[in-house]
Every structure is written in C-alpha cells, then in structure tokens.
Scaffold this active site. Structure first.
Site, PDB file in Angstrom:
ATOM      1  N   CYS A  53       0.823  -1.211   0.000  1.00 38.76           N
ATOM      2  CA  CYS A  53       0.000   0.000   0.000  1.00 38.76           C
ATOM      3  C   CYS A  53       0.855   1.257   0.000  1.00 38.76           C
ATOM      4  CB  CYS A  53      -0.926  -0.014   1.213  1.00 38.76           C
ATOM      5  SG  CYS A  53      -1.681   1.575   1.560  1.00 38.76           S
ATOM      6  N   CYS A  58      -1.537   1.699  -3.095  1.00 40.68           N
ATOM      7  CA  CYS A  58      -2.502   2.790  -2.902  1.00 40.68           C
ATOM      8  C   CYS A  58      -1.869   4.169  -2.893  1.00 40.68           C
ATOM      9  CB  CYS A  58      -3.230   2.630  -1.561  1.00 40.68           C
ATOM     10  SG  CYS A  58      -3.562   0.947  -1.076  1.00 40.68           S
ATOM     11  N   LYS A  61      -0.040   5.269  -6.187  1.00 40.98           N
ATOM     12  CA  LYS A  61      -1.118   5.294  -7.190  1.00 40.98           C
ATOM     13  C   LYS A  61      -1.974   6.546  -7.037  1.00 40.98           C
ATOM     14  CE  LYS A  61      -4.940   3.992  -5.988  1.00 40.98           C
ATOM     15  NZ  LYS A  61      -5.500   2.673  -6.055  1.00 40.98           N
ATOM     16  N   TYR A 193      -8.544  -3.627 -11.560  1.00 43.91           N
ATOM     17  CA  TYR A 193      -8.500  -2.207 -11.233  1.00 43.91           C
ATOM     18  C   TYR A 193      -7.082  -1.650 -11.265  1.00 43.91           C
ATOM     19  CZ  TYR A 193      -7.309  -2.672  -6.229  1.00 43.91           C
ATOM     20  OH  TYR A 193      -6.687  -2.926  -5.054  1.00 43.91           O
ATOM     21  N   GLU A 197      -6.382   1.680 -13.453  1.00 47.92           N
ATOM     22  CA  GLU A 197      -5.879   2.871 -12.768  1.00 47.92           C
ATOM     23  C   GLU A 197      -4.559   3.338 -13.380  1.00 47.92           C
ATOM     24  OE1 GLU A 197      -7.760   2.355  -8.279  1.00 47.92           O
ATOM     25  OE2 GLU A 197      -5.733   1.644  -8.649  1.00 47.92           O
ATOM     26  N   HIS A 460     -26.383  21.061  -1.811  1.00 51.29           N
ATOM     27  CA  HIS A 460     -26.408  21.587  -3.163  1.00 51.29           C
ATOM     28  C   HIS A 460     -25.375  22.692  -3.347  1.00 51.29           C
ATOM     29  CE1 HIS A 460     -28.229  21.963  -7.065  1.00 51.29           C
ATOM     30  NE2 HIS A 460     -28.346  23.274  -6.907  1.00 51.29           N
ATOM     31  N   GLU A 465     -25.190  14.505  -3.746  1.00 52.48           N
ATOM     32  CA  GLU A 465     -26.631  14.692  -3.550  1.00 52.48           C
ATOM     33  C   GLU A 465     -27.456  13.907  -4.569  1.00 52.48           C
ATOM     34  OE1 GLU A 465     -28.487  18.522  -4.370  1.00 52.48           O
ATOM     35  OE2 GLU A 465     -26.848  19.057  -5.717  1.00 52.48           O
TER      36      GLU A 465
HETATM   37  P1  NA7 Z   1      -7.236  -8.709 -10.972  1.00 51.64           P
HETATM   38  O1  NA7 Z   1      -8.353  -7.930 -10.413  1.00 51.64           O
HETATM   39  O2  NA7 Z   1      -7.087 -10.144 -10.625  1.00 51.64           O
HETATM   40  O3  NA7 Z   1      -7.260  -8.507 -12.547  1.00 51.64           O
HETATM   41  C1  NA7 Z   1      -6.347  -9.146 -13.392  1.00 51.64           C
HETATM   42  C2  NA7 Z   1      -6.680  -8.807 -14.821  1.00 51.64           C
HETATM   43  O4  NA7 Z   1      -5.705  -9.384 -15.680  1.00 51.64           O
HETATM   44  C3  NA7 Z   1      -8.014  -9.347 -15.267  1.00 51.64           C
HETATM   45  O5  NA7 Z   1      -8.577  -8.416 -16.165  1.00 51.64           O
HETATM   46  C4  NA7 Z   1      -7.618 -10.662 -15.950  1.00 51.64           C
HETATM   47  O6  NA7 Z   1      -8.528 -11.067 -16.917  1.00 51.64           O
HETATM   48  C5  NA7 Z   1      -6.325 -10.282 -16.603  1.00 51.64           C
HETATM   49  N1  NA7 Z   1      -5.451 -11.412 -16.846  1.00 51.64           N
HETATM   50  C6  NA7 Z   1      -5.128 -12.403 -15.976  1.00 51.64           C
HETATM   51  N2  NA7 Z   1      -4.248 -13.251 -16.527  1.00 51.64           N
HETATM   52  C7  NA7 Z   1      -4.005 -12.793 -17.767  1.00 51.64           C
HETATM   53  C8  NA7 Z   1      -3.181 -13.226 -18.819  1.00 51.64           C
HETATM   54  N3  NA7 Z   1      -2.413 -14.311 -18.693  1.00 51.64           N
HETATM   55  N4  NA7 Z   1      -3.182 -12.529 -19.970  1.00 51.64           N
HETATM   56  C9  NA7 Z   1      -3.961 -11.428 -20.091  1.00 51.64           C
HETATM   57  N5  NA7 Z   1      -4.751 -10.947 -19.120  1.00 51.64           N
HETATM   58  C10 NA7 Z   1      -4.787 -11.626 -17.974  1.00 51.64           C
HETATM   59  O7  NA7 Z   1      -5.838  -8.087 -10.603  1.00 51.64           O
HETATM   60  P2  NA7 Z   1      -5.303  -6.630 -10.324  1.00 51.64           P
HETATM   61  O8  NA7 Z   1      -3.830  -6.763 -10.534  1.00 51.64           O
HETATM   62  O9  NA7 Z   1      -6.006  -5.564 -11.031  1.00 51.64           O
HETATM   63  O10 NA7 Z   1      -5.635  -6.471  -8.791  1.00 51.64           O
HETATM   64  C11 NA7 Z   1      -4.990  -7.334  -7.904  1.00 51.64           C
HETATM   65  C12 NA7 Z   1      -5.784  -7.576  -6.702  1.00 51.64           C
HETATM   66  O11 NA7 Z   1      -5.691  -6.444  -5.886  1.00 51.64           O
HETATM   67  C13 NA7 Z   1      -7.220  -7.866  -6.988  1.00 51.64           C
HETATM   68  O12 NA7 Z   1      -7.469  -9.228  -6.792  1.00 51.64           O
HETATM   69  C14 NA7 Z   1      -7.966  -6.989  -6.016  1.00 51.64           C
HETATM   70  O13 NA7 Z   1      -8.786  -7.722  -5.146  1.00 51.64           O
HETATM   71  C15 NA7 Z   1      -6.895  -6.270  -5.236  1.00 51.64           C
HETATM   72  P3  NA7 Z   1      -9.705 -12.156 -16.601  1.00 51.64           P
HETATM   73  O14 NA7 Z   1     -10.842 -11.369 -16.020  1.00 51.64           O
HETATM   74  O15 NA7 Z   1      -9.122 -13.157 -15.631  1.00 51.64           O
HETATM   75  O16 NA7 Z   1      -9.981 -12.746 -17.928  1.00 51.64           O
END
Ligand code: NA7
Length: 484
Positions: A53, A58, A61, A193, A197, A460, A465
């Site tokens: 974080c 966080c 970011k 996310y 982000e 307002h 709101e």
């Molecule tokens: P997330 O929320 O697990 O998202 C990972 C993203 O990456 C998601 O869109 C996946 O698509 C995609 N993904 C996963 N593997 C691949 C590969 N091999 N190729 C292309 N795209 C892929 O991870 P974040 O890093 O954003 O966040 C991490 C954690 O922090 C999350 O779990 C939150 O709870 C807090 P998918 O939907 O699996 O097809």
C-alpha cells in the site's frame, strides 16, 4: 508455557495488516517481533517497510492519479478565466522524485513508530522451521526465533505471464512508481483495477496507454458500472484491445518493445511496438518462501484459508490481509482485521472482522466507488423480482464551464423491491468517488433504506446529492438521462 518462547507473537510481514496487528498486540502487553523483507523485482526495484500500500500500491497510485487530475485541472482553469499556458507537459522524473520522497518519509515514520511502540522490527525473510519456530534470513546470516503465536501477513506480488520476454522486458506496478525513465507509449495488460488505474493516470500524464483485455473489465465489480468505466476511458482516448492475450515481447534494435498478441475469438495474430509493457494480470500470494509445510499450515492455491477468526488449520497460527483466501484485498480490511485479531488474542475482545459491505474506489480518470452488492449479485441472491434498481445520469455543476463530458456520470442504488426497501448496494461514477461513498458506506452498514435515502436532504450543489434524488427505476423503463 508462555515464558519458553522468545516472543508471544511473531508477525510475518510488515505491511498494512502485519503492522496494525503488531502494534495493537504490543499495546495490550504482548512481546512482539515483526519480520519484513522485500525481494527485489526482476528489474531490481526494492523498497522499505510498510508493504504494498505505502510503497507500490494505494499511496503512489493516488499521488500519480492526483498528478493526472491536476493536469486536467490546468486545462479547465483556462475555461474558468485563469490566464494559464495550457500546453503543459509533466516532468516524469520530478514526479517520481516527489512520490518517492513522500514514500521514504512514510517509511521513516513507520520505523520510528515501531521503535517507540517497542515492536521489534526484523528486516529478514521468514520461513517456518516448525510450528513454533521461524528462521529469519538476514543480510548477514540467519536468526532462529520462537513464538507462542504467529500471524502471517505477507501479502502478494504481481504475476508475470508465462510468455517469452515477459520477465526480461515487462514491468509491473512494483516498478512503475519509481521508473527511472518516462514510460512513453505503454501497453497495459490486464483490465482489473490496477491495470485500469495505471492506464488512467498514464493517459492523464500525456503518455499513450493501451489496455489489453482478455475477457471482461473489472471482474468482480458490477458489470454495468465496469463497462461505463471502460467507456469513459475510451472516450478519453485510451484504446482497449478486447478479447486479446499477449504472445511474446521482443526487444527491437532501437530498444522499443515489439509485442505480438492474439485475438482469442478470431485467432488473428497482430503486433505493435511500445516503450513499456506493464503486466497488471493479478497478484500472487507469497506463500512459497514460508515453508508452511514445516508448520503444518495448509495453502489454498497461493493463499491461506482462515476461519471467521483468521485462524489457519493450525490453531496458534493466524493470517490477515491479502494472503487470506477469498476476502477483499484492500488495505483498510487488513488493518482492521489485524487490529481486531490482536485484541482477541491479547485484550479479551470477542469482536470479529466483518468482511461484508466494504466500500472501495477505483481511481480511474472518472472515478468509480461502490459499497455493498453489485446489481448481478443482488439478483443472484434475492431474484430479479425482489430487486429494484434506482438510477440516473447527472451533470456535475463544475463540468459545464470547461465543457467536460458528463456522458458517464451516473449513480445507482440496488435495493430490496418490497418491505422496508433496504439498500443493498450503492454505485457512483464521477468525481471524488471515494469521498462520496465513504459516508454512504456507514449508512448502508446501519441499514439504510430507500425511504430514508429519499428523506435525506442533499447538499447543493454536490455530486453526492444525486443519491438523494434517485427517482427512476430500471423497471419503469424511463429515460435516466437528465433534461437540459
Ligand atoms: P485482478 O483484479 O485479478 O485482474 C487481473 C486482470 O488481468 C483481469 O482483467 C484478468 O482477466 C487479466 N489477466 C489475468 N491473466 C491474464 C493473462 N495471462 N493474460 C492477459 N490478461 C490476464 O488483478 P489486479 O492486478 O487488477 O488487482 C490485484 C488484486 O488487488 C485484486 O485481486 C484486487 O482484489 C486487489 P480475466 O478477467 O481473468 O480474464
């Protein structure tokens, strides 16, 4: 007995969950050590105490998001009558320095705080020898430590895809906030996310991010809202490569990165050249270095399963934060879970962590915040006939003068259709989303109903709101866009 161990409690991991647990335990008289160790990234990035974080999550970011919003604000200022040169460009290295200086000051404050509170901080990589003994690998050797109780709070790190060039040429969010050169044209792989982000603030800073989406955007979030977030980003000029997975990354002779990728629906292979490739494909729990077998702790995938009191299958070994399976991976969740666990262990408390109705915000250019159930989860849980969804688009007053797009400013409340009309979920897309939703989260946890919401007088002119003015239900089929 208690006295035979070096410590009452050893906390493994000095991030949000571990530090809060360690400090709370000491406050109630326990003898506590906290181990923290950061393995460098493949690029060589490393950082200090405090966990993801503070160092690579966080905090940096939010600062980079703010930097992007300020750039936007300069353009808006011109419309509001300020005589500003709006052909501005950011200085990446100045931004990185400012962000890293803030992080270093937080690291320092953390170290002082641990010393003041008499938590022994050990900069070592911990692995279990047996269920009451841990070995800490230090810079100059090894130290064996025994404790009556352990809390595992090691968190996670970004994953790399298993394709050629991924580790050699790609970076992750662990590297981005201290990158020693401008990211330039960036391919962001992953539409969780973190990916959205990062793409959002890179665009705001004037770089050219592209988001590669394997399946859906923001899995786990309300999908109507997720699609609006993505549409708002596309409107700002961020391309989304949909149904696409990366195949390889090669370094060209000019130093730029050639990425080959495949459309999973058509099978078509294509390529493009980028300056930076950022993997944001999810995170992996750091169970591997812990030698959990030696302690008899079971893992579930790369996580640890705990009961409603954060206990693992070994009764004196607990886990909190991102390392636990199936719970929201959010700093404030880890902080509260760690603190409540320490109180149950050392202060005769019985209060358990409530993981339900946790509010969160996605800091995309147009921010999204929510608390409670998504529309699809509410329907799954109660049935479509039992759910009423109130919604509306709105126009923030301050958007008019600079003629900012209001197309995706939208709020919705997911509620019980009959009875007391309990509010199950609130969703907000617009400026300062986290500030808007935080207070509503307390209301929702207190049993907020639609009649109460409608009886609440708005402030307002604000965007918050809009929640008090929700009058159109999806069921009515009426147009949720405002007149004028
Ligand atoms: P997330 O929320 O697990 O998202 C990972 C993203 O990456 C998601 O869109 C996946 O698509 C995609 N993904 C996963 N593997 C691949 C590969 N091999 N190729 C292309 N795209 C892929 O991870 P974040 O890093 O954003 O966040 C991490 C954690 O922090 C999350 O779990 C939150 O709870 C807090 P998918 O939907 O699996 O097809």
């Amino acid at each position: 007995g208690k006295g035979n161990y070096d410590y009452d409690l050893v906390v493994i991991g000095g991030g949000s969950g571990g530090l809060s647990c360690a400090k709370e335990a000491v406050a109630h008289g326990a003898r506590v050590a906290c181990l923290d160790f950061v393995k460098p990234t493949p690029l060589g990035t490393k950082w200090g105490v405090g966990g993801t974080c503070v160092n690579v999550g966080c905090i940096p970011k939010k600062l980079m998001h703010q930097a992007a919003l300020l750039g936007e604000a300069v353009h808006e200022a011109a419309a509001y009558g300020w005589n500003v040169d709006d052909k501005i460009k950011p200085d990446w290295s100045k931004l990185v320095t400012a962000v890293q200086n803030h992080i270093k000051s937080v690291n320092w404050v953390t170290r002082v705080d641990l010393r003041d509170k008499k938590v022994e901080y050990i900069n070592g990589l911990g692995s279990f020898v047996d269920s009451h003994t841990i070995s800490a690998k230090l810079k100059g050797g090894e130290r064996t430590i025994t404790a009556q109780t352990f809390v595992i709070a090691v968190g996670g790190r970004p994953r790399y895809p298993n394709i050629p060039g991924a580790v050699e040429y790609g970076i992750t969010s662990d590297d981005l906030f201290s990158l020693d050169h401008e990211p330039g044209k960036t391919l962001v792989v992953g539409a969780g996310y973190i990916g959205l982000e990062c793409a959002g603030f890179l665009k705001g800073l004037g770089y050219e991010p592209t988001v590669m989406v394997r399946s859906i955007v923001l899995r786990g979030f309300d999908q109507q809202m997720a699609n609006l977030v993505a549409a708002a980003m596309e409107e700002r000029g961020i391309p989304f490569l949909r149904k696409t997975v990366p195949l390889s990354v090669e370094k060209q002779s000019d130093g730029r990165l050639l990425v080959k990728y495949e459309n999973t629906e058509t099978g078509e292979v294509d390529s493009d050249v980028f300056d930076t490739v950022l993997w944001a494909i999810g995170r992996k729990g750091l169970v591997d270095d812990l030698n959990l077998d030696n302690a008899g702790v079971l893992t579930h995938k790369d996580k640890i399963q705990v009961d409603c009191e954060e206990t693992t299958n070994v009764p004196h070994i607990y886990a909190v934060g991102d390392i636990i399976y199936g719970k929201p991976e959010l700093t404030p969740v880890a902080v509260l879970a760690g603190r409540l666990l320490a109180r149950r262990l050392y202060a005769d408390s019985e209060l358990r962590m409530d993981y339900v109705d946790v509010a969160t915000t996605v800091f995309t250019p147009l921010e999204y915040a929510c608390v409670g159930l998504s529309e699809e989860d509410a329907i799954k849980l109660y049935g479509a006939e039992e759910i009423e969804v109130f919604h509306g688009y709105y126009k923030p007053t301050e958007f008019f003068i600079p003629q900012k797009s209001v197309r995706y400013c939208y709020v919705k409340a997911v509620a019980q259709r009959n009875g007391e009309q309990r509010v199950y979920g609130l969703h907000y897309l617009g400026p300062v989303a986290g500030e808007v939703i935080q207070g509503f989260a307390a209301a929702l946890k207190s049993g907020l109903t639609i009649p109460t919401l409608m009886n609440t007088v708005g402030i307002h002119p604000t965007t918050a709101e809009e929640f008090t003015r929700l009058s159109i239900t999806k069921r009515s089929g009426l147009d949720p866009t405002p007149a004028s």
